[in-house]
Scaffold this active site. Structure first.
Site, PDB file in Angstrom:
ATOM      1  N   CYS A 193       1.078  -1.107  -0.220  1.00 12.54           N
ATOM      2  CA  CYS A 193      -0.331  -0.058   0.022  1.00 12.54           C
ATOM      3  C   CYS A 193       0.852   1.379   0.111  1.00 12.54           C
ATOM      4  O   CYS A 193       2.457   0.571   0.042  1.00 12.54           O
ATOM      5  CB  CYS A 193      -1.254   0.022   1.347  1.00 12.54           C
ATOM      6  N   HIS A 207       4.016   1.719  11.595  1.00 11.09           N
ATOM      7  CA  HIS A 207       2.451   1.809  12.467  1.00 11.09           C
ATOM      8  C   HIS A 207       2.673   2.339  13.511  1.00 11.09           C
ATOM      9  O   HIS A 207       0.761   2.970  14.331  1.00 11.09           O
ATOM     10  CB  HIS A 207       2.396   0.366  12.809  1.00 11.09           C
ATOM     11  N   HIS A 217      -1.517  -4.960  19.760  1.00  9.12           N
ATOM     12  CA  HIS A 217      -0.461  -4.338  18.496  1.00  9.12           C
ATOM     13  C   HIS A 217      -0.173  -3.422  18.154  1.00  9.12           C
ATOM     14  O   HIS A 217      -0.466  -2.177  19.434  1.00  9.12           O
ATOM     15  CB  HIS A 217      -1.860  -4.476  17.235  1.00  9.12           C
ATOM     16  N   GLU A 230       0.049  -0.746  16.426  1.00  5.92           N
ATOM     17  CA  GLU A 230      -0.757   0.810  16.275  1.00  5.92           C
ATOM     18  C   GLU A 230      -1.866   1.161  17.110  1.00  5.92           C
ATOM     19  O   GLU A 230      -1.621   1.912  17.531  1.00  5.92           O
ATOM     20  CB  GLU A 230      -1.582   0.309  14.749  1.00  5.92           C
ATOM     21  N   THR A 290      -6.270   0.905  12.232  1.00  2.80           N
ATOM     22  CA  THR A 290      -6.614   1.073  10.310  1.00  2.80           C
ATOM     23  C   THR A 290      -6.544  -0.424   9.691  1.00  2.80           C
ATOM     24  O   THR A 290      -7.101  -0.484   8.454  1.00  2.80           O
ATOM     25  CB  THR A 290      -5.306   1.797   9.974  1.00  2.80           C
ATOM     26  N   SER A 343       0.977  -9.738  10.666  1.00  2.28           N
ATOM     27  CA  SER A 343       0.280  -8.507   9.697  1.00  2.28           C
ATOM     28  C   SER A 343      -0.878  -8.915  10.097  1.00  2.28           C
ATOM     29  O   SER A 343      -1.415  -9.683   9.586  1.00  2.28           O
ATOM     30  CB  SER A 343       0.717  -8.851   8.370  1.00  2.28           C
ATOM     31  N   SER A 344      -1.305  -7.535  10.510  1.00  4.01           N
ATOM     32  CA  SER A 344      -3.080  -7.638  10.695  1.00  4.01           C
ATOM     33  C   SER A 344      -4.092  -7.818   9.996  1.00  4.01           C
ATOM     34  O   SER A 344      -4.520  -8.569   9.317  1.00  4.01           O
ATOM     35  CB  SER A 344      -3.308  -6.172  11.780  1.00  4.01           C
ATOM     36  N   SER A 393       1.803  -5.675   3.636  1.00  3.10           N
ATOM     37  CA  SER A 393       3.369  -5.243   3.615  1.00  3.10           C
ATOM     38  C   SER A 393       4.209  -6.606   2.844  1.00  3.10           C
ATOM     39  O   SER A 393       5.124  -6.255   3.029  1.00  3.10           O
ATOM     40  CB  SER A 393       3.288  -5.040   5.529  1.00  3.10           C
TER      41      SER A 393
HETATM   42  O1  0CM Z   1      -0.916  -3.305  10.863  1.00  3.50           O
HETATM   43  P1  0CM Z   1      -0.169  -4.381  10.434  1.00  3.50           P
HETATM   44  O2  0CM Z   1      -0.504  -5.749  11.559  1.00  3.50           O
HETATM   45  O3  0CM Z   1      -1.665  -5.067   9.176  1.00  3.50           O
HETATM   46  O4  0CM Z   1       1.018  -4.176   9.571  1.00  3.50           O
HETATM   47  P2  0CM Z   1       2.176  -4.579   8.355  1.00  3.50           P
HETATM   48  O5  0CM Z   1       3.093  -3.375   7.958  1.00  3.50           O
HETATM   49  O6  0CM Z   1       1.828  -5.402   8.313  1.00  3.50           O
HETATM   50  O7  0CM Z   1       0.882  -3.234   7.374  1.00  3.50           O
HETATM   51  C1  0CM Z   1       0.731  -2.444   6.732  1.00  3.50           C
HETATM   52  C2  0CM Z   1       0.356  -1.515   7.870  1.00  3.50           C
HETATM   53  C3  0CM Z   1       0.016  -0.059   8.924  1.00  3.50           C
HETATM   54  C4  0CM Z   1      -0.303   0.267   9.384  1.00  3.50           C
HETATM   55 FE1  SF4 Z   2      -1.151   3.563   5.436  1.00  2.00          FE
HETATM   56 FE2  SF4 Z   2      -1.214   0.542   6.990  1.00  2.00          FE
HETATM   57 FE3  SF4 Z   2      -3.638   1.111   5.839  1.00  2.00          FE
HETATM   58 FE4  SF4 Z   2      -0.871   1.029   4.504  1.00  2.00          FE
HETATM   59  S1  SF4 Z   2      -2.248  -0.511   5.391  1.00  2.00           S
HETATM   60  S2  SF4 Z   2      -1.860   2.438   3.798  1.00  2.00           S
HETATM   61  S3  SF4 Z   2       0.792   2.059   6.092  1.00  2.00           S
HETATM   62  S4  SF4 Z   2      -2.960   2.749   7.108  1.00  2.00           S
END
Ligand code: 0CM
Ligand code: SF4
Length: 346
Positions: free
Chosen positions: A35, A97, A147, A149, A187, A245-246, A290
């Site tokens: 993203c 995060h 988490h 974030e 998010t 990774s959430s 990610s």
């Molecule tokens: O929040 P999550 O665990 O999904 O993090 P991520 O590093 O896998 O993804 C991107 C983000 C954010 C905020």
């Molecule tokens: Fe931003 Fe996390 Fe959404 Fe990616 S997944 S756009 S890092 S909030």
């Protein structure tokens, strides 16, 4: 003669069809993978390494992906759990995060230069938390306990924020004034489960206020929509992403909820178990926000070697959003460019 030949051909084809394996195909989700916030955060570490030289310290995994972290480590990034682990006078980058204000203060005390790679869409939620706390609301933050974030957002106004970790947690919520309550969220949650939690909260607090705009980000939503579209048709869904990774973990849940018979999260193609393919004719493939595309290509190659060569892209949305680099880095890159231009002009 020709009739006989024709009959033989038809019979042979019928036999072929009776013995042939069912057609094997891959449904490939779009959008998937990086993203805008992840892209920005990863480039920030790479540019910082180029600009300042190794080592560059990063507090927490810059994004929740094993491959990304390993690759950046090889280039000279050092990942630490706490700011206190960074030797005085160094540079520390904060992950996508986000961090609580107390972490910025720690960095200042440790005489560290900081680059804040918090995703702007996470910062938006931080600002909402600050604003509602100032207006003296009780803030119900829907998110997963522990988490990164959620820890960062809660740190903006710890005395006003309480965590609601899913619908089953709603009964535990206690507020000062049921008419002055707002919900916000992490998010990267499941859109459907979050709505369930909100409905349950509204059952308890009918005047519950909603965030001014979606807290679950566009990337999380689009990846879930795409996996929902393919889920009903897929016998197996492979989600590429790391266990912490959430948003990636949510994609497995959404795939199963959409009707996929089976779904798994893998970091690399090598983690796919051959037995998952038994009786499978359609495999859905996607990846978390990610996850670099190279890992998805690895999975597609692995599948192609096993007869899944036919790939159909399932597009749920087009994405064009980008974010500029963290301001501290832009400032230093600009200064260096100006200096280089000055030197060239001498
Ligand atoms: O929040 P999550 O665990 O999904 O993090 P991520 O590093 O896998 O993804 C991107 C983000 C954010 C905020
Ligand atoms: Fe931003 Fe996390 Fe959404 Fe990616 S997944 S756009 S890092 S909030």
């Amino acid at each position: 003669m020709s009739v006989a030949v024709g009959r033989v051909t038809v019979a042979a084809r019928t036999m072929e069809r009776m013995t042939a394996k069912p057609a094997r195909k891959v449904l490939l989700a779009a959008p998937r993978g990086y993203c805008a916030g992840v892209d920005r955060a990863v480039i920030a570490v790479e540019k910082a390494l180029e600009q300042y030289g190794a080592p560059v310290y990063v507090r927490h995994e810059i994004v929740h992906n094993k491959y990304v972290v390993k690759t950046l480590e090889k280039k000279g990034a050092i990942f630490v759990d706490e700011t206190a682990e960074v030797p005085e006078g160094n540079i520390v980058i904060f992950s996508a995060h986000g961090v609580a204000p107390v972490v910025h203060e720690e960095a200042k005390r440790g005489k560290l230069a900081t680059i804040d790679a918090t995703c702007p869409l996470v910062t938006k939620v931080h600002k909402e938390a600050v604003r509602f706390a100032k207006e003296d609301y009780d803030i119900l933050l829907i998110g997963h306990e522990g988490h990164e974030e959620v820890i960062g957002t809660s740190g903006e106004a710890p005395e006003h924020i309480q965590l609601v970790d899913g619908p089953e947690d709603v009964a535990n919520v206690e507020v000062r004034d049921p008419d002055k309550v707002v919900w916000l969220s992490q998010t990267t949650l499941s859109v459907d489960e979050t709505m369930e939690t909100v409905d349950a909260l509204k059952g308890r607090f009918p005047n519950l206020l909603s965030p001014p705009s979606d807290d679950i980000c566009y990337a999380t939503q689009n990846r879930q929509t795409a996996v929902k579209q393919m889920g009903a048709e897929a016998d197996l869904v492979i989600v590429v992403g790391s266990k912490n990774s959430s948003n990636s973990v949510r994609l497995v849940e959404v795939a199963l909820g959409a009707g996929a018979r089976d779904a798994h999260l893998v970091d690399y193609a090598e983690e796919i178990d051959e037995s998952w393919l038994e009786g499978v004719s359609t495999v859905g493939v996607t990846s978390g926000a990610s996850v670099p595309e190279i890992l998805v290509q690895g999975v597609l190659e692995w599948l192609a070697q096993r007869g899944f060569e036919d790939v159909e892209v399932v597009t749920a949305a087009e994405e064009s959003i980008t974010f500029s680099l963290p301001k501290e880095l832009r400032r230093d890159l600009r200064a260096e460019a100006a200096q280089a231009a000055g030197t060239a002009g001498e």
